[in-house]
Scaffold this motif. Structure first.
Motif, PDB file in Angstrom:
ATOM      1  N   PHE A  27      30.460  57.741  34.063  1.00 52.50           N
ATOM      2  CA  PHE A  27      31.761  57.138  33.785  1.00 52.50           C
ATOM      3  C   PHE A  27      32.330  57.678  32.485  1.00 52.50           C
ATOM      4  N   LEU A  28      31.488  57.797  31.463  1.00 55.43           N
ATOM      5  CA  LEU A  28      31.933  58.307  30.174  1.00 55.43           C
ATOM      6  C   LEU A  28      32.381  59.761  30.282  1.00 55.43           C
ATOM      7  N   ILE A  29      31.657  60.567  31.041  1.00 55.16           N
ATOM      8  CA  ILE A  29      32.029  61.971  31.227  1.00 55.16           C
ATOM      9  C   ILE A  29      33.366  62.071  31.951  1.00 55.16           C
ATOM     10  N   GLU A  30      33.552  61.281  32.996  1.00 57.72           N
ATOM     11  CA  GLU A  30      34.822  61.307  33.722  1.00 57.72           C
ATOM     12  C   GLU A  30      35.978  60.856  32.837  1.00 57.72           C
ATOM     13  N   GLU A  31      35.730  59.876  31.980  1.00 53.12           N
ATOM     14  CA  GLU A  31      36.775  59.406  31.063  1.00 53.12           C
ATOM     15  C   GLU A  31      37.161  60.509  30.072  1.00 53.12           C
ATOM     16  N   TYR A  32      36.165  61.215  29.539  1.00 55.46           N
ATOM     17  CA  TYR A  32      36.458  62.334  28.634  1.00 55.46           C
ATOM     18  C   TYR A  32      37.246  63.432  29.346  1.00 55.46           C
ATOM     19  N   ARG A  38      44.858  64.961  30.203  1.00 57.15           N
ATOM     20  CA  ARG A  38      46.130  64.379  29.747  1.00 57.15           C
ATOM     21  C   ARG A  38      46.580  65.014  28.433  1.00 57.15           C
ATOM     22  N   GLN A  39      45.641  65.192  27.512  1.00 62.85           N
ATOM     23  CA  GLN A  39      45.986  65.794  26.227  1.00 62.85           C
ATOM     24  C   GLN A  39      46.413  67.245  26.398  1.00 62.85           C
ATOM     25  N   LYS A  40      45.768  67.973  27.274  1.00 61.83           N
ATOM     26  CA  LYS A  40      46.125  69.377  27.493  1.00 61.83           C
ATOM     27  C   LYS A  40      47.539  69.482  28.062  1.00 61.83           C
ATOM     28  N   LYS A  41      47.873  68.623  29.016  1.00 60.53           N
ATOM     29  CA  LYS A  41      49.211  68.625  29.601  1.00 60.53           C
ATOM     30  C   LYS A  41      50.261  68.285  28.540  1.00 60.53           C
ATOM     31  N   SER A  83      59.298  73.860  15.199  1.00 62.43           N
ATOM     32  CA  SER A  83      58.042  74.319  14.581  1.00 62.43           C
ATOM     33  C   SER A  83      57.064  73.162  14.428  1.00 62.43           C
ATOM     34  N   ALA A  84      57.574  71.998  14.013  1.00 64.16           N
ATOM     35  CA  ALA A  84      56.709  70.821  13.868  1.00 64.16           C
ATOM     36  C   ALA A  84      56.125  70.414  15.226  1.00 64.16           C
ATOM     37  N   SER A  85      56.946  70.458  16.270  1.00 61.91           N
ATOM     38  CA  SER A  85      56.468  70.113  17.607  1.00 61.91           C
ATOM     39  C   SER A  85      55.386  71.091  18.071  1.00 61.91           C
ATOM     40  N   THR A  86      55.544  72.357  17.756  1.00 58.60           N
ATOM     41  CA  THR A  86      54.545  73.361  18.137  1.00 58.60           C
ATOM     42  C   THR A  86      53.228  73.123  17.408  1.00 58.60           C
ATOM     43  N   VAL A  87      53.291  72.820  16.117  1.00 56.20           N
ATOM     44  CA  VAL A  87      52.078  72.576  15.339  1.00 56.20           C
ATOM     45  C   VAL A  87      51.358  71.326  15.843  1.00 56.20           C
ATOM     46  N   ILE A  88      52.110  70.273  16.158  1.00 54.56           N
ATOM     47  CA  ILE A  88      51.503  69.048  16.684  1.00 54.56           C
ATOM     48  C   ILE A  88      50.873  69.324  18.052  1.00 54.56           C
ATOM     49  N   GLY A  89      51.527  70.137  18.871  1.00 50.54           N
ATOM     50  CA  GLY A  89      50.971  70.506  20.176  1.00 50.54           C
ATOM     51  C   GLY A  89      49.662  71.267  20.046  1.00 50.54           C
ATOM     52  N   ILE A  90      49.559  72.125  19.045  1.00 53.90           N
ATOM     53  CA  ILE A  90      48.306  72.859  18.815  1.00 53.90           C
ATOM     54  C   ILE A  90      47.191  71.901  18.414  1.00 53.90           C
ATOM     55  N   ALA A  91      47.523  70.910  17.564  1.00 57.01           N
ATOM     56  CA  ALA A  91      46.519  69.923  17.153  1.00 57.01           C
ATOM     57  C   ALA A  91      46.034  69.103  18.354  1.00 57.01           C
ATOM     58  N   VAL A  94      43.640  71.216  20.434  1.00 55.85           N
ATOM     59  CA  VAL A  94      42.304  71.273  19.829  1.00 55.85           C
ATOM     60  C   VAL A  94      41.528  69.993  20.147  1.00 55.85           C
ATOM     61  N   SER A  95      42.210  68.846  20.079  1.00 54.92           N
ATOM     62  CA  SER A  95      41.569  67.580  20.416  1.00 54.92           C
ATOM     63  C   SER A  95      41.161  67.547  21.890  1.00 54.92           C
ATOM     64  N   SER A  96      41.983  68.131  22.752  1.00 54.70           N
ATOM     65  CA  SER A  96      41.659  68.216  24.176  1.00 54.70           C
ATOM     66  C   SER A  96      40.393  69.039  24.397  1.00 54.70           C
ATOM     67  N   ALA A  97      40.284  70.141  23.700  1.00 50.30           N
ATOM     68  CA  ALA A  97      39.089  70.982  23.816  1.00 50.30           C
ATOM     69  C   ALA A  97      37.845  70.238  23.318  1.00 50.30           C
ATOM     70  N   SER A  98      38.008  69.432  22.278  1.00 46.60           N
ATOM     71  CA  SER A  98      36.886  68.651  21.760  1.00 46.60           C
ATOM     72  C   SER A  98      36.409  67.634  22.795  1.00 46.60           C
ATOM     73  N   ASN A  99      37.347  66.978  23.469  1.00 45.49           N
ATOM     74  CA  ASN A  99      36.955  66.016  24.508  1.00 45.49           C
ATOM     75  C   ASN A  99      36.311  66.710  25.697  1.00 45.49           C
ATOM     76  N   ALA A 100      36.756  67.915  26.017  1.00 47.04           N
ATOM     77  CA  ALA A 100      36.139  68.668  27.110  1.00 47.04           C
ATOM     78  C   ALA A 100      34.706  69.058  26.747  1.00 47.04           C
ATOM     79  N   ARG A 101      34.472  69.404  25.474  1.00 54.62           N
ATOM     80  CA  ARG A 101      33.106  69.733  25.040  1.00 54.62           C
ATOM     81  C   ARG A 101      32.210  68.501  25.095  1.00 54.62           C
TER      82      ARG A 101
END
Length: 140
Positions: A27-32, A38-41, A83-91, A94-101
Protein backbone atom coordinates in the motif's frame (compact mmCIF):
# COMPACT_ATOMS: atom_id res chain seq x y z
CA UNK A 1 -4.87 -40.76 3.44
CA UNK A 2 -5.10 -39.11 6.86
CA UNK A 3 -1.33 -39.19 7.20
CA UNK A 4 -0.91 -37.51 3.82
CA UNK A 5 -3.34 -34.73 4.74
CA UNK A 6 -1.56 -34.28 8.08
CA UNK A 7 1.84 -34.04 6.35
CA UNK A 8 0.52 -31.42 3.89
CA UNK A 9 -1.08 -29.46 6.73
CA UNK A 10 2.20 -29.42 8.67
CA UNK A 11 4.18 -28.37 5.60
CA UNK A 12 1.80 -25.54 4.73
CA UNK A 13 1.71 -24.32 8.32
CA UNK A 14 5.52 -24.37 8.46
CA UNK A 15 5.93 -22.28 5.31
CA UNK A 16 3.03 -19.90 5.92
CA UNK A 17 5.31 -17.02 6.86
CA UNK A 18 7.46 -17.57 3.81
CA UNK A 19 4.58 -17.14 1.37
CA UNK A 20 2.72 -14.41 3.23
CA UNK A 21 3.04 -10.92 1.80
CA UNK A 22 3.14 -7.65 3.64
CA UNK A 23 0.13 -5.65 2.47
CA UNK A 24 1.18 -2.49 4.36
CA UNK A 25 4.36 -2.21 2.32
CA UNK A 26 2.48 -2.73 -0.93
CA UNK A 27 0.00 0.00 0.00
CA UNK A 28 2.82 2.39 0.88
CA UNK A 29 4.63 1.67 -2.40
CA UNK A 30 1.46 2.25 -4.42
CA UNK A 31 0.85 5.52 -2.56
CA UNK A 32 4.38 6.72 -3.35
CA UNK A 33 3.91 5.79 -7.02
CA UNK A 34 0.61 7.66 -7.28
CA UNK A 35 2.06 10.71 -5.56
CA UNK A 36 5.08 10.62 -7.85
CA UNK A 37 2.88 10.46 -10.96
CA UNK A 38 0.73 13.39 -9.77
CA UNK A 39 3.81 15.47 -8.98
CA UNK A 40 5.42 14.65 -12.32
CA UNK A 41 2.29 15.70 -14.22
CA UNK A 42 2.06 18.95 -12.22
CA UNK A 43 5.75 19.69 -12.76
CA UNK A 44 5.55 19.17 -16.52
CA UNK A 45 2.50 21.46 -16.77
CA UNK A 46 4.16 24.16 -14.65
CA UNK A 47 7.42 23.96 -16.56
CA UNK A 48 5.66 24.10 -19.94
CA UNK A 49 3.56 27.09 -18.91
CA UNK A 50 6.60 28.76 -17.37
CA UNK A 51 8.75 28.35 -20.47
CA UNK A 52 5.91 29.63 -22.66
CA UNK A 53 5.30 32.64 -20.42
CA UNK A 54 9.02 33.42 -20.28
CA UNK A 55 9.33 33.25 -24.08
CA UNK A 56 6.24 35.44 -24.54
CA UNK A 57 7.50 37.94 -21.96
CA UNK A 58 10.90 38.19 -23.63
CA UNK A 59 9.22 38.61 -27.01
CA UNK A 60 7.01 41.42 -25.66
CA UNK A 61 9.96 43.14 -24.00
CA UNK A 62 12.17 42.98 -27.08
CA UNK A 63 9.49 44.30 -29.44
CA UNK A 64 8.67 47.27 -27.18
CA UNK A 65 9.47 50.67 -28.71
CA UNK A 66 10.86 52.25 -25.53
CA UNK A 67 11.82 51.46 -21.94
CA UNK A 68 8.72 53.27 -20.66
CA UNK A 69 6.26 51.37 -22.83
CA UNK A 70 3.66 49.14 -21.12
CA UNK A 71 4.68 46.23 -23.39
CA UNK A 72 8.21 46.32 -21.96
CA UNK A 73 7.00 46.35 -18.32
CA UNK A 74 4.37 43.68 -18.94
CA UNK A 75 6.86 41.54 -20.85
CA UNK A 76 9.37 41.81 -18.00
CA UNK A 77 6.79 40.83 -15.39
CA UNK A 78 5.56 37.94 -17.56
CA UNK A 79 9.13 36.70 -18.12
CA UNK A 80 9.84 36.89 -14.37
CA UNK A 81 6.64 35.00 -13.49
CA UNK A 82 7.37 32.37 -16.15
CA UNK A 83 10.90 31.88 -14.83
CA UNK A 84 9.56 31.42 -11.29
CA UNK A 85 7.01 28.88 -12.54
CA UNK A 86 9.76 26.95 -14.34
CA UNK A 87 11.98 26.86 -11.24
CA UNK A 88 9.08 25.68 -9.06
CA UNK A 89 8.26 23.00 -11.65
CA UNK A 90 11.85 21.73 -11.50
CA UNK A 91 11.65 21.52 -7.70
CA UNK A 92 8.41 19.53 -7.94
CA UNK A 93 10.01 17.21 -10.53
CA UNK A 94 12.90 16.52 -8.15
CA UNK A 95 10.40 15.71 -5.39
CA UNK A 96 8.60 13.36 -7.79
CA UNK A 97 11.83 11.51 -8.49
CA UNK A 98 12.46 11.21 -4.75
CA UNK A 99 9.05 9.60 -4.22
CA UNK A 100 9.69 7.22 -7.12
CA UNK A 101 12.99 6.17 -5.50
CA UNK A 102 11.19 5.58 -2.20
CA UNK A 103 8.73 3.29 -3.99
CA UNK A 104 11.48 1.11 -5.45
CA UNK A 105 13.79 1.19 -2.48
CA UNK A 106 16.12 -1.56 -1.44
CA UNK A 107 15.49 -2.53 2.16
CA UNK A 108 17.12 -4.87 4.60
CA UNK A 109 14.81 -6.50 7.08
CA UNK A 110 14.57 -9.55 9.29
CA UNK A 111 12.28 -12.36 8.21
CA UNK A 112 11.35 -15.46 10.10
CA UNK A 113 10.48 -18.99 9.20
CA UNK A 114 9.30 -22.05 11.07
CA UNK A 115 11.47 -25.11 10.87
CA UNK A 116 10.15 -28.63 11.34
CA UNK A 117 13.03 -30.17 13.20
CA UNK A 118 13.15 -31.14 16.85
CA UNK A 119 16.87 -30.31 17.17
CA UNK A 120 16.47 -26.66 16.14
CA UNK A 121 14.35 -24.00 17.82
CA UNK A 122 10.85 -23.80 16.33
CA UNK A 123 11.38 -20.36 14.83
CA UNK A 124 14.50 -19.04 13.15
CA UNK A 125 15.16 -15.40 12.31
CA UNK A 126 17.47 -14.69 9.43
CA UNK A 127 18.45 -11.53 7.56
CA UNK A 128 16.87 -11.16 4.17
CA UNK A 129 17.33 -8.73 1.36
CA UNK A 130 14.06 -7.40 -0.02
CA UNK A 131 13.88 -5.53 -3.30
CA UNK A 132 10.55 -4.07 -4.43
CA UNK A 133 10.05 -2.89 -7.98
CA UNK A 134 6.62 -1.62 -9.06
CA UNK A 135 5.88 -3.29 -12.38
CA UNK A 136 2.56 -1.62 -13.17
CA UNK A 137 2.28 1.98 -12.09
CA UNK A 138 -0.80 2.84 -14.15
CA UNK A 139 -4.09 3.57 -12.44
CA UNK A 140 -6.69 0.84 -12.57
Amino acid sequence: MKKLILIFALLFSAFYELIAQNQDTKFLIEEYIQQSERQKKTAIIMMGAGVGATALGILLATTATSWDSPAFGGGGILALAGSASTVIGIAILVSSASNARKAGKLSLELSSTRVINSEVTPQMIYPSLKFSVPLNSSKR
